[in-house]
Write a protein that holds these residues in place. Structure first.
Motif, PDB file in Angstrom:
ATOM      1  N   ASP A 175       0.382  15.080  13.029  1.00 24.64           N
ATOM      2  CA  ASP A 175       0.481  16.324  12.237  1.00 24.64           C
ATOM      3  C   ASP A 175       1.575  16.129  11.193  1.00 24.64           C
ATOM      4  N   ALA A 176       1.219  15.339  10.163  1.00 23.99           N
ATOM      5  CA  ALA A 176       2.244  14.959   9.186  1.00 23.99           C
ATOM      6  C   ALA A 176       2.887  16.167   8.518  1.00 23.99           C
ATOM      7  N   ALA A 177       2.105  17.227   8.330  1.00 24.54           N
ATOM      8  CA  ALA A 177       2.646  18.413   7.660  1.00 24.54           C
ATOM      9  C   ALA A 177       3.604  19.199   8.557  1.00 24.54           C
ATOM     10  N   GLU A 218      -0.477   4.295  10.692  1.00 22.58           N
ATOM     11  CA  GLU A 218      -1.185   4.778   9.494  1.00 22.58           C
ATOM     12  C   GLU A 218      -2.367   5.681   9.860  1.00 22.58           C
ATOM     13  N   GLY A 219      -2.161   6.426  10.952  1.00 24.68           N
ATOM     14  CA  GLY A 219      -3.162   7.372  11.429  1.00 24.68           C
ATOM     15  C   GLY A 219      -3.893   6.822  12.642  1.00 24.68           C
ATOM     16  N   THR A 220      -3.780   7.541  13.771  1.00 26.05           N
ATOM     17  CA  THR A 220      -4.448   7.101  15.010  1.00 26.05           C
ATOM     18  C   THR A 220      -5.976   7.126  14.828  1.00 26.05           C
ATOM     19  N   ALA A 271      -1.721   7.532  -0.570  1.00 21.74           N
ATOM     20  CA  ALA A 271      -1.164   6.224  -0.201  1.00 21.74           C
ATOM     21  C   ALA A 271      -1.799   5.748   1.102  1.00 21.74           C
ATOM     22  N   LEU A 272      -1.955   6.683   2.044  1.00 21.63           N
ATOM     23  CA  LEU A 272      -2.540   6.301   3.340  1.00 21.63           C
ATOM     24  C   LEU A 272      -4.017   5.932   3.212  1.00 21.63           C
ATOM     25  N   ASP A 273      -4.729   6.550   2.262  1.00 22.98           N
ATOM     26  CA  ASP A 273      -6.128   6.131   2.028  1.00 22.98           C
ATOM     27  C   ASP A 273      -6.182   4.632   1.730  1.00 22.98           C
ATOM     28  N   GLY A 277      -3.580   2.485   2.378  1.00 19.35           N
ATOM     29  CA  GLY A 277      -2.918   1.777   3.483  1.00 19.35           C
ATOM     30  C   GLY A 277      -3.877   1.484   4.624  1.00 19.35           C
ATOM     31  N   ARG A 278      -4.781   2.419   4.863  1.00 22.29           N
ATOM     32  CA  ARG A 278      -5.711   2.249   5.996  1.00 22.29           C
ATOM     33  C   ARG A 278      -6.661   1.078   5.760  1.00 22.29           C
ATOM     34  N   ILE A 279      -6.936   0.770   4.499  1.00 15.76           N
ATOM     35  CA  ILE A 279      -7.754  -0.424   4.207  1.00 15.76           C
ATOM     36  C   ILE A 279      -6.953  -1.673   4.614  1.00 15.76           C
ATOM     37  N   SER A 325       0.797  -1.238   0.000  1.00 19.88           N
ATOM     38  CA  SER A 325       0.000   0.000   0.000  1.00 19.88           C
ATOM     39  C   SER A 325       0.821   1.274   0.000  1.00 19.88           C
ATOM     40  N   LEU A 326       1.919   1.256   0.733  1.00 18.71           N
ATOM     41  CA  LEU A 326       2.629   2.522   0.939  1.00 18.71           C
ATOM     42  C   LEU A 326       3.842   2.657   0.029  1.00 18.71           C
ATOM     43  N   VAL A 327       4.164   1.578  -0.703  1.00 11.92           N
ATOM     44  CA  VAL A 327       5.331   1.649  -1.589  1.00 11.92           C
ATOM     45  C   VAL A 327       4.913   1.362  -3.037  1.00 11.92           C
ATOM     46  N   ARG A 352     -11.001   9.828  12.958  1.00 13.83           N
ATOM     47  CA  ARG A 352     -12.252  10.558  13.268  1.00 13.83           C
ATOM     48  C   ARG A 352     -12.196  11.974  12.704  1.00 13.83           C
ATOM     49  N   LEU A 353     -11.018  12.579  12.780  1.00 13.23           N
ATOM     50  CA  LEU A 353     -10.852  13.925  12.208  1.00 13.23           C
ATOM     51  C   LEU A 353     -11.116  13.883  10.700  1.00 13.23           C
ATOM     52  N   VAL A 354     -10.556  12.877  10.026  1.00 21.78           N
ATOM     53  CA  VAL A 354     -10.746  12.748   8.577  1.00 21.78           C
ATOM     54  C   VAL A 354     -12.222  12.508   8.260  1.00 21.78           C
ATOM     55  N   ILE A 355     -12.858  11.608   9.000  1.00 18.88           N
ATOM     56  CA  ILE A 355     -14.277  11.299   8.745  1.00 18.88           C
ATOM     57  C   ILE A 355     -15.137  12.538   8.991  1.00 18.88           C
ATOM     58  N   LEU A 360       7.705   8.797   6.557  1.00 19.50           N
ATOM     59  CA  LEU A 360       6.895  10.016   6.701  1.00 19.50           C
ATOM     60  C   LEU A 360       6.994  10.603   8.109  1.00 19.50           C
ATOM     61  N   SER A 361       6.706   9.784   9.129  1.00 16.71           N
ATOM     62  CA  SER A 361       6.636  10.298  10.505  1.00 16.71           C
ATOM     63  C   SER A 361       8.009  10.748  10.991  1.00 16.71           C
ATOM     64  N   GLU A 362       7.978  11.672  11.932  1.00 19.16           N
ATOM     65  CA  GLU A 362       9.223  12.167  12.532  1.00 19.16           C
ATOM     66  C   GLU A 362       9.056  12.185  14.049  1.00 19.16           C
ATOM     67  N   GLY A 369       3.935  16.291  -2.948  1.00 17.53           N
ATOM     68  CA  GLY A 369       4.163  15.032  -2.223  1.00 17.53           C
ATOM     69  C   GLY A 369       3.228  14.788  -1.059  1.00 17.53           C
ATOM     70  N   PHE A 370       2.650  15.864  -0.498  1.00 19.01           N
ATOM     71  CA  PHE A 370       1.734  15.641   0.633  1.00 19.01           C
ATOM     72  C   PHE A 370       0.536  14.820   0.168  1.00 19.01           C
ATOM     73  N   LYS A 371       0.060  15.147  -1.037  1.00 19.29           N
ATOM     74  CA  LYS A 371      -1.096  14.398  -1.561  1.00 19.29           C
ATOM     75  C   LYS A 371      -0.700  12.973  -1.933  1.00 19.29           C
TER      76      LYS A 371
HETATM   77  N1  CAA Z   1      -6.313  12.594  -0.709  1.00 17.00           N
HETATM   78  C1  CAA Z   1      -5.954  13.644  -1.517  1.00 17.00           C
HETATM   79  N2  CAA Z   1      -5.616  14.880  -1.036  1.00 17.00           N
HETATM   80  C2  CAA Z   1      -5.664  15.036   0.310  1.00 17.00           C
HETATM   81  C3  CAA Z   1      -6.025  14.010   1.203  1.00 17.00           C
HETATM   82  C4  CAA Z   1      -6.368  12.745   0.638  1.00 17.00           C
HETATM   83  N3  CAA Z   1      -6.731  11.730   1.427  1.00 17.00           N
HETATM   84  N4  CAA Z   1      -5.964  14.472   2.465  1.00 17.00           N
HETATM   85  C5  CAA Z   1      -5.599  15.761   2.388  1.00 17.00           C
HETATM   86  N5  CAA Z   1      -5.407  16.099   1.080  1.00 17.00           N
HETATM   87  C6  CAA Z   1      -5.034  17.419   0.539  1.00 17.00           C
HETATM   88  C7  CAA Z   1      -6.045  18.496   0.945  1.00 17.00           C
HETATM   89  O1  CAA Z   1      -7.133  18.537   0.032  1.00 17.00           O
HETATM   90  C8  CAA Z   1      -5.198  19.755   0.887  1.00 17.00           C
HETATM   91  O2  CAA Z   1      -5.052  20.113  -0.462  1.00 17.00           O
HETATM   92  P1  CAA Z   1      -4.954  21.658  -0.958  1.00 17.00           P
HETATM   93  O3  CAA Z   1      -3.630  22.144  -0.472  1.00 17.00           O
HETATM   94  O4  CAA Z   1      -5.048  21.561  -2.437  1.00 17.00           O
HETATM   95  O5  CAA Z   1      -6.109  22.369  -0.312  1.00 17.00           O
HETATM   96  C9  CAA Z   1      -3.826  19.258   1.380  1.00 17.00           C
HETATM   97  O6  CAA Z   1      -3.802  17.834   1.139  1.00 17.00           O
HETATM   98  C10 CAA Z   1      -3.609  19.502   2.863  1.00 17.00           C
HETATM   99  O7  CAA Z   1      -4.634  18.819   3.563  1.00 17.00           O
HETATM  100  P2  CAA Z   1      -5.132  19.245   5.004  1.00 17.00           P
HETATM  101  O8  CAA Z   1      -5.337  20.746   5.033  1.00 17.00           O
HETATM  102  O9  CAA Z   1      -6.301  18.399   5.370  1.00 17.00           O
HETATM  103  O10 CAA Z   1      -3.846  18.909   5.885  1.00 17.00           O
HETATM  104  P3  CAA Z   1      -3.652  18.854   7.467  1.00 17.00           P
HETATM  105  O11 CAA Z   1      -2.309  19.354   7.778  1.00 17.00           O
HETATM  106  O12 CAA Z   1      -4.826  19.484   8.152  1.00 17.00           O
HETATM  107  O13 CAA Z   1      -3.590  17.259   7.822  1.00 17.00           O
HETATM  108  C11 CAA Z   1      -4.254  15.008   8.218  1.00 17.00           C
HETATM  109  C12 CAA Z   1      -4.355  16.295   7.348  1.00 17.00           C
HETATM  110  C13 CAA Z   1      -5.410  14.171   7.734  1.00 17.00           C
HETATM  111  C14 CAA Z   1      -4.401  15.255   9.708  1.00 17.00           C
HETATM  112  C15 CAA Z   1      -2.895  14.337   7.918  1.00 17.00           C
HETATM  113  O14 CAA Z   1      -1.829  15.073   8.471  1.00 17.00           O
HETATM  114  C16 CAA Z   1      -2.829  12.900   8.396  1.00 17.00           C
HETATM  115  O15 CAA Z   1      -3.367  11.992   7.770  1.00 17.00           O
HETATM  116  N6  CAA Z   1      -2.133  12.664   9.535  1.00 17.00           N
HETATM  117  C17 CAA Z   1      -1.834  11.296   9.979  1.00 17.00           C
HETATM  118  C18 CAA Z   1      -0.560  10.836   9.348  1.00 17.00           C
HETATM  119  C19 CAA Z   1      -0.401   9.353   9.360  1.00 17.00           C
HETATM  120  O16 CAA Z   1      -1.338   8.612   9.083  1.00 17.00           O
HETATM  121  N7  CAA Z   1       0.804   8.900   9.667  1.00 17.00           N
HETATM  122  C20 CAA Z   1       1.147   7.514   9.642  1.00 17.00           C
HETATM  123  C21 CAA Z   1       2.470   7.350   8.955  1.00 17.00           C
HETATM  124  S1  CAA Z   1       2.862   5.810   8.241  1.00 17.00           S
HETATM  125  C22 CAA Z   1       3.124   4.762   9.533  1.00 17.00           C
HETATM  126  O17 CAA Z   1       2.297   4.625  10.356  1.00 17.00           O
HETATM  127  C23 CAA Z   1       4.389   3.990   9.635  1.00 17.00           C
HETATM  128  C24 CAA Z   1       4.425   2.738   8.902  1.00 17.00           C
HETATM  129  O18 CAA Z   1       5.474   2.401   8.397  1.00 17.00           O
HETATM  130  C25 CAA Z   1       3.244   1.832   8.829  1.00 17.00           C
END
Ligand code: CAA
Length: 384
Positions: free
Chosen positions: A133-135, A363-365, A238-240, A242-244, A92-94, A370-373, A125-127, A231-233
């Protein structure tokens, strides 16, 4: 409307279930206890096409789609949750972001090896200072001629110790925040990239989780994945997906705990009969079965939508939060049904109890799901 899996999906389910039951599950306790990466099993999963399930055949993948992937993830994770997450990250993520956003050259260069076991991938991704707050990341990838120079630290990297390449997300134009982030394909043997020690964890002990420190790591500009500053998108999409996978992993762990607890309850006798005769246990069994079935429907719905090329941001978050919390309930009750034996390493209940917990975090707490939903739901209402 049809709740039956297609003949092809049923065949895949049977095939993966047989393989997982006979070739993975017998080793699961040892993998957990020894904290050993299950290299032989991953090689066999690659041979079966399970490491690149959504990669088209022309790039060496099995081209089976997201629903098939969710079905396989449930079966593999039921047998061994560590193996499940190794498979999930690679798929999912690669593979998925490289297939969706890569250039033709990148797809040809990386996907065949990733899908067939020649290479393993990880997601960077995470730090230490930015998880949910991935960003809020601080790792930078600044252009220098034909290269980008990476500096910073990434952590919680599943497969970090064994991976050959990483999908790295870093700030390429820090002043632009989420619109100044780029994704890169990075060779983990790059000069300046240091792999930290493997984390000591509560569960999924057979998968490695490490830190990567990037010190002046030079990555050619041709390794950028997708458009520069988009790259944020790439990461969010990818996480959309990955979460499945993690939702299906939670479902598999829950089902493992559930089936063993039900079997135990019919064998263990107290007060003159099997403990399954007691309504107290029957109510637990009822709630466990209902939660797992409901979770599976959400997982399969999200996967089905992905296969229809529909955006499934909300639905995959719903699947993950529900399935992981359902699994939390199930592993807890399964341990309780075993009484004192549930607390002992003699039985698997404690392993499932430990392995489940991370599904509510990585892959997101649950809070992020809940924030995304919430955000997606409010957006839909605003557009009515
Ligand atoms: N699909 C497409 N675009 C998306 C999107 C998605 N699912 N989610 C956000 N975007 C876009 C937004 O539309 C926005 O676009 P514009 O700039 O064009 O307006 C942009 O991305 C920024 O989005 P947000 O304003 O919503 O960003 P945010 O800073 O508020 O954060 C968040 C969004 C959902 C909280 C995000 O930071 C997040 O998902 N955090 C959790 C991170 C995570 O899951 N980390 C796990 C890492 S992997 C891991 O666990 C390790 C491993 O190896 C398994």
């Amino acid at each position: 409307m049809d709740f039956l899996l297609s003949e092809e999906h049923q065949m895949l389910q049977r095939m993966v279930r047989d393989f997982a039951t006979n070739q993975i599950e017998p080793h699961a306790r040892e993998i957990d206890a020894s904290h050993q990466y299950p290299a032989d099993i991953i090689a066999q999963l690659s041979e079966l096409g399970l490491m690149g399930m959504m990669v088209p055949e022309e790039y060496g993948g099995a081209d089976l789609g997201a629903l098939a992937y969710a079905i396989a993830m449930e079966e593999v994770s039921k047998a061994c949750a560590s193996t499940g997450v190794i498979m999930s990250v690679n798929n999912s993520l690669v593979c998925a972001p490289i297939y969706s956003h890569g250039t033709e050259e990148q797809k040809e260069a990386y996907l065949p090896d990733l899908a067939t076991g020649g290479k393993l991938g990880c997601f960077s991704l995470s730090e230490p200072g930015s998880g949910s707050d991935a960003a809020g990341m601080t790792t930078v990838a600044l252009r220098d001629g034909d290269d980008f120079v990476i500096n910073g630290t990434k952590n919680w990297i599943t497969n970090g110790r064994e991976a050959d390449l990483a999908v790295l997300i870093a700030l390429s134009a820090p002043q632009l925040k989420t619109r100044g982030i780029s994704a890169f394909i990075v060779d983990t043997k790059s000069e300046g990239l240091t792999v930290g020690k493997s984390e000591e964890k509560l569960g999924i002990c057979g998968s490695s989780t490490t830190t990567y420190t990037y010190e002046d790591v030079r990555v050619p500009a041709e390794n950028i994945l997708g458009e520069e500053n988009h790259g944020f998108k790439v990461a969010m999409k990818a996480l959309d997906g990955g979460r499945i996978g993690i939702a299906a992993q939670a479902l598999g762990i829950g089902r493992a705990a559930f089936e063993k607890a039900v079997k135990y309850s019919t064998e263990r006798h107290a007060f003159g009969g099997p403990i399954s005769n007691f309504q107290a246990l029957q109510f637990m069994v009822a709630d466990m079965a209902t939660k797992l079935d409901a979770a599976r429907m959400l997982v399969w719905r999200a996967a089905w939508m992905k296969d229809q090329h529909q955006r499934c941001t909300k639905e995959s978050a719903m699947a993950k939060v529900f399935a992981s919390e359902a699994a939390n309930y199930v592993v807890d009750r399964a341990l309780q049904m075993h009484g004192g034996f549930g607390f002992s390493k003699e039985f698997d209940a404690e392993r499932h109890y430990r392995d489940q917990r991370i599904t509510e975090i990585y892959e997101g707490t649950s809070e992020i799901q809940r924030l995304v939903i919430g955000r997606e739901t409010l957006k839909q209402f605003a557009s009515l």
